[in-house]
Each structure stands twice: as C-alpha cells, then as structure tokens.
Design an enzyme around this catalytic site. Structure first.
Site, PDB file in Angstrom:
ATOM      1  N   ARG A   1     -11.061   7.624   3.631  1.00 30.45           N
ATOM      2  CA  ARG A   1     -10.844   6.514   2.718  1.00 30.45           C
ATOM      3  C   ARG A   1     -12.167   5.915   2.221  1.00 30.45           C
ATOM      4  NH1 ARG A   1      -5.515   6.509   3.839  1.00 30.45           N
ATOM      5  NH2 ARG A   1      -4.700   5.621   5.763  1.00 30.45           N
TER       6      ARG A   1
ATOM      7  N   LYS B   1     -11.354  -7.600   6.886  1.00 30.00           N
ATOM      8  CA  LYS B   1     -10.722  -6.678   7.827  1.00 30.00           C
ATOM      9  C   LYS B   1     -11.627  -5.495   8.079  1.00 30.00           C
ATOM     10  CE  LYS B   1      -6.963  -3.412   7.760  1.00 30.00           C
ATOM     11  NZ  LYS B   1      -6.103  -2.680   6.947  1.00 30.00           N
TER      12      LYS B   1
ATOM     13  N   CYS C   1       0.874  -1.180   0.000  1.00 26.22           N
ATOM     14  CA  CYS C   1       0.000   0.000   0.000  1.00 26.22           C
ATOM     15  C   CYS C   1       0.901   1.217   0.000  1.00 26.22           C
ATOM     16  CB  CYS C   1      -0.890   0.006   1.238  1.00 26.22           C
ATOM     17  SG  CYS C   1      -2.238   1.206   1.094  1.00 26.22           S
TER      18      CYS C   1
ATOM     19  N   CYS D   1      -3.930   6.092  -0.030  1.00 24.84           N
ATOM     20  CA  CYS D   1      -3.355   4.792  -0.387  1.00 24.84           C
ATOM     21  C   CYS D   1      -2.791   4.739  -1.803  1.00 24.84           C
ATOM     22  CB  CYS D   1      -4.403   3.699  -0.179  1.00 24.84           C
ATOM     23  SG  CYS D   1      -4.900   3.567   1.552  1.00 24.84           S
TER      24      CYS D   1
ATOM     25  N   SER E   1      -5.767  -2.874  14.714  1.00 27.43           N
ATOM     26  CA  SER E   1      -5.194  -2.122  15.845  1.00 27.43           C
ATOM     27  C   SER E   1      -6.234  -1.703  16.878  1.00 27.43           C
ATOM     28  CB  SER E   1      -4.457  -0.899  15.304  1.00 27.43           C
ATOM     29  OG  SER E   1      -5.314  -0.114  14.499  1.00 27.43           O
TER      30      SER E   1
ATOM     31  N   CYS F   1      -0.097   4.257   1.605  1.00 30.08           N
ATOM     32  CA  CYS F   1      -0.477   5.272   2.601  1.00 30.08           C
ATOM     33  C   CYS F   1       0.602   5.528   3.652  1.00 30.08           C
ATOM     34  CB  CYS F   1      -1.812   4.948   3.258  1.00 30.08           C
ATOM     35  SG  CYS F   1      -1.815   3.452   4.253  1.00 30.08           S
TER      36      CYS F   1
ATOM     37  N   ARG G   1      -2.990   4.111  12.328  1.00 30.78           N
ATOM     38  CA  ARG G   1      -2.643   5.339  11.598  1.00 30.78           C
ATOM     39  C   ARG G   1      -1.738   6.230  12.440  1.00 30.78           C
ATOM     40  NH1 ARG G   1      -8.452   6.230   8.511  1.00 30.78           N
ATOM     41  NH2 ARG G   1      -8.333   4.246   7.374  1.00 30.78           N
TER      42      ARG G   1
ATOM     43  N   LYS H   1     -12.199  -4.938   2.763  1.00 26.94           N
ATOM     44  CA  LYS H   1     -11.610  -4.014   3.732  1.00 26.94           C
ATOM     45  C   LYS H   1     -12.559  -2.840   3.924  1.00 26.94           C
ATOM     46  CE  LYS H   1      -7.479  -1.223   4.470  1.00 26.94           C
ATOM     47  NZ  LYS H   1      -6.102  -0.982   4.027  1.00 26.94           N
TER      48      LYS H   1
ATOM     49  N   GLU I   1     -16.766  -8.070  -3.830  1.00 21.91           N
ATOM     50  CA  GLU I   1     -15.330  -7.753  -3.765  1.00 21.91           C
ATOM     51  C   GLU I   1     -14.484  -9.031  -3.738  1.00 21.91           C
ATOM     52  OE1 GLU I   1     -13.638  -4.995  -3.892  1.00 21.91           O
ATOM     53  OE2 GLU I   1     -15.176  -3.452  -3.684  1.00 21.91           O
TER      54      GLU I   1
HETATM   55  C1  PBG Z   1      -2.770   0.123   4.775  1.00 16.73           C
HETATM   56  C2  PBG Z   1      -3.273  -0.602   5.971  1.00 16.73           C
HETATM   57  C3  PBG Z   1      -3.970  -0.096   7.080  1.00 16.73           C
HETATM   58  C4  PBG Z   1      -4.106  -1.164   7.967  1.00 16.73           C
HETATM   59  C5  PBG Z   1      -3.531  -2.272   7.368  1.00 16.73           C
HETATM   60  N1  PBG Z   1      -3.043  -1.890   6.126  1.00 16.73           N
HETATM   61  C6  PBG Z   1      -4.393   1.269   7.384  1.00 16.73           C
HETATM   62  C7  PBG Z   1      -5.594   1.849   6.748  1.00 16.73           C
HETATM   63  O1  PBG Z   1      -6.211   1.294   5.839  1.00 16.73           O
HETATM   64  O2  PBG Z   1      -5.901   2.966   7.165  1.00 16.73           O
HETATM   65  C8  PBG Z   1      -4.750  -1.103   9.316  1.00 16.73           C
HETATM   66  C9  PBG Z   1      -4.338  -2.200  10.244  1.00 16.73           C
HETATM   67  C10 PBG Z   1      -4.688  -1.991  11.656  1.00 16.73           C
HETATM   68  O3  PBG Z   1      -5.483  -1.087  12.017  1.00 16.73           O
HETATM   69  O4  PBG Z   1      -4.169  -2.745  12.480  1.00 16.73           O
HETATM   70  N2  PBG Z   1      -3.710   0.626   3.943  1.00 16.73           N
END
Ligand code: PBG
Length: 326
Positions: free
Chosen positions: A216, A247, A119, A129, A273, A121, A204, A194, A232
């Site tokens: 996003r 996710k 990615c 991204c 996270s 970002c 982030r 996602k 998807e």
């Molecule tokens: C990259 C990405 C993100 C996460 C995984 N890959 C951030 C986002 O989409 O903002 C988040 C993972 C997490 O919160 O643990 N795009």
C-alpha cells in the site's frame, strides 16, 4: 532569609495527584472497532488479535450491549464479506455485510454512535483499497466507488463515515456524494494521516484484506515523514473533513501533536491492531503487565493531543476510567 525552593511532585495523596493530573481521559472519547460477518449465531475468534471476534448481525448486538454496559457507546464498523470480487462491489451493496450490521445495531440501540469505515480492501479479491488499472490503484476511478459506498452506509444507519482508502480527493468525493443523496448532516471522519504500517498486520488477517500483490506504499504514507502529515491534514480540511485521524498511534505520537497544533478540528488517533496484539503477546509471554501497558499507551495518545481514541481496548479502558486508573 534563605528560602529553599523544592520541586514538589504533588503526589502526597491520591486526591492531590488527581487534582493536578494533566491527562484526563473520559470514556466518552473512546471508540471501539468491531468486525461484522454474514450469517447468524457467529462469534469467530480472530487468531491474530486475542480477545477480538468477528460477529454476525445478531451477535454484534450482544457485543454492543456489553460495550454500552462498560461505558462505550461509539463503534467503528468493518465488514468482512464471504465473497470478494475484483471491484469490491460488496462495499456498496445495500444488503452488504456492514449495511446489515449497521441496520441491526441501529434498530436495537438507536443511541449508539455508529462510524462506518469506507474502504474497498475488505471487499476486493486483490486486497487493494480501490479499483486496479495496469497493476496499480486507479485513484480517480476509486473516488466514485468510495462515494457510492459512503451513501450506502449512511442509508443503512451510519452516523459518521470514515474514508480510509488514502485516495487523493476522497474526502471531497465522499462529501459530494453524501450531499447529493440528502446526507449533508452526516459528518466525515477522515483517515487523513494514514501511514503504510506493519502495525496493520493483525487486522489484515482479521479481514483477509492483505494485498495479493504489491503493497500500500503508493497510497499510504511513508513513516519517515511528518511534514507530509500536515499537508495531508490540510488537504482534507479543505475538502470538508469534520474530524481528522492519525493512524497508527503508538509510533506516531509526534505526528498526533503536530496535527493537533495545526488544525482546529477534533482529532482522533487509531491505536491499531498491531499495537493491541503486541501488548497481548507481551502479556502472554509474561514480558509485561497487560493492564499497565494498556493504560500507559492510551495515556500517551491523549497526552500527545488526541481528543478521540479508537482502540481495541476501549471497553477495558472505559472500566479503567471508572476505577480512576486513567
Ligand atoms: C482499511 C483499514 C485498515 C485498517 C483500518 N482501515 C487496513 C489497512 O489499511 O491495511 C487497519 C486497522 C488496524 O490495523 O487495526 N483500509
């Protein structure tokens, strides 16, 4: 003769409970996410994720050794570069932060399974991204950059690449780029489903990757939708994905179950996270038992149908599996 049928709970003994336990978790199915930074001797605490750190290439090896000792030998890598630019060029730099971490891990632990997030970002100054045109994500221009990034990560030692930008066509683009450069044996784990989620907040902060304008929502999914998840997933299967991902996990158990039923590919769930930090915060405030909350949420993800769990609790979960708690 009157027979009374009594429902039995099958829990008279621990052995009986384990004999009939439906959700069996194996440490082999756990993946641990790690954040790489430049430099050496660096272990920097991520304030938004108590107990998680960003590591320089030497220190990431020490952490990997701990993971292996706990029974986790699969890592998902994210790079947090010092310098970000408009394009996100650090993502495909062969000498970039993630590439160097991959090389260092591969050299020291050849048997580790290394998954690299693909990615932009974490590498773009604007935090989106991909490439930006007229204030919006330029889907098609981003595809080429994601392909380039995937190739560079494979060259550095990634065993699996995991595109997470949610651009239309990203799996086909990454697959084609890998094949063209001789990496046809590298599988693609697709962040197929996602959602645009507030649960990514702590990540982030960890990666300094919050978008500087807008959100996003134009490329990540609306959390009210689950049939769209099947669309998807089907698209990514047709583009050549080898592993699918849903996710976040906790608020999306129904989606995990649906995608599992609809596809024959291995299915990963990413307990993100915010899910981790929420449990940490609850435990810190003494509102809940951290260990019990961790076990119950992980079991739920597997019960919903996930084959693979990506979790910041992975080493602790592996220990719990060994103890027979999961
Ligand atoms: C990259 C990405 C993100 C996460 C995984 N890959 C951030 C986002 O989409 O903002 C988040 C993972 C997490 O919160 O643990 N795009």
């Amino acid at each position: 003769m009157n027979i009374t049928i009594r429902p039995r709970r099958l829990r008279n003994s621990e052995a009986l409970r384990r004999l009939t336990h439906e959700t069996r978790v194996s440490a082999e199915s756990l993946v641990y996410p790690l954040f790489a930074v430049e430099g050496s001797g660096i272990v920097s605490a991520i304030e938004s994720m108590p107990g998680q750190y960003r590591y320089s290439p030497d220190e990431i090896c020490a952490k990997a050794a701990d993971c292996i000792a706990a029974g986790v030998d699969k890592l998902l890598l994210f790079g947090v570069p010092k310098h970000k630019d408009g394009e996100g060029s650090g993502a495909w730099d062969d000498d970039g932060v993630t590439q160097n971490a991959l090389r260092s891990l591969k050299a020291n632990f050849p048997k580790l399974l290394l998954i690299a997030d693909v990615c932009l970002c974490e590498y773009t100054a604007h935090g989106h991204c991909g490439a930006i045109k007229n204030g919006e994500l330029d889907n098609d221009a981003t595809l080429e950059l994601l392909g380039r990034t995937a190739v560079s990560l494979a060259k550095a030692g990634a065993d699996i690449v995991a595109p997470s930008a949610m651009c239309d066509g990203q799996i086909a683009a990454v697959r084609a780029a890998l094949d063209a450069e001789g990496f046809s044996r590298i599988p693609v784990m697709s962040y197929a489903v996602k959602y645009a989620s507030a649960f990514y907040g702590p990540f982030r902060t960890a990666a300094a990757s919050a978008p500087k304008f807008g959100g996003r929502g134009t490329y990540q999914m609306d959390y009210g939708n689950s049939r769209e998840a099947l669309k998807e997933a089907a698209l990514d299967v047709s583009e050549g994905a080898d592993i699918l991902m849903v996710k976040p996990a906790l608020a999306y158990m129904d989606v995990i179950a649906k995608v599992k039923a609809a596809s024959n590919l291995p299915l990963a769930a990413y307990s993100v996270s915010g899910e981790y930090s929420m449990i940490k915060a609850a435990a810190k405030a003494a509102y809940g038992d951290e260990y019990a909350l961790m076990l119950e949420t992980a079991a739920g993800v597997y019960r919903a149908g996930a084959d693979i769990l990506i979790s910041y609790f992975a080493p602790e979960l592996a220990n719990a599996v060994r103890r027979g708690d999961l």
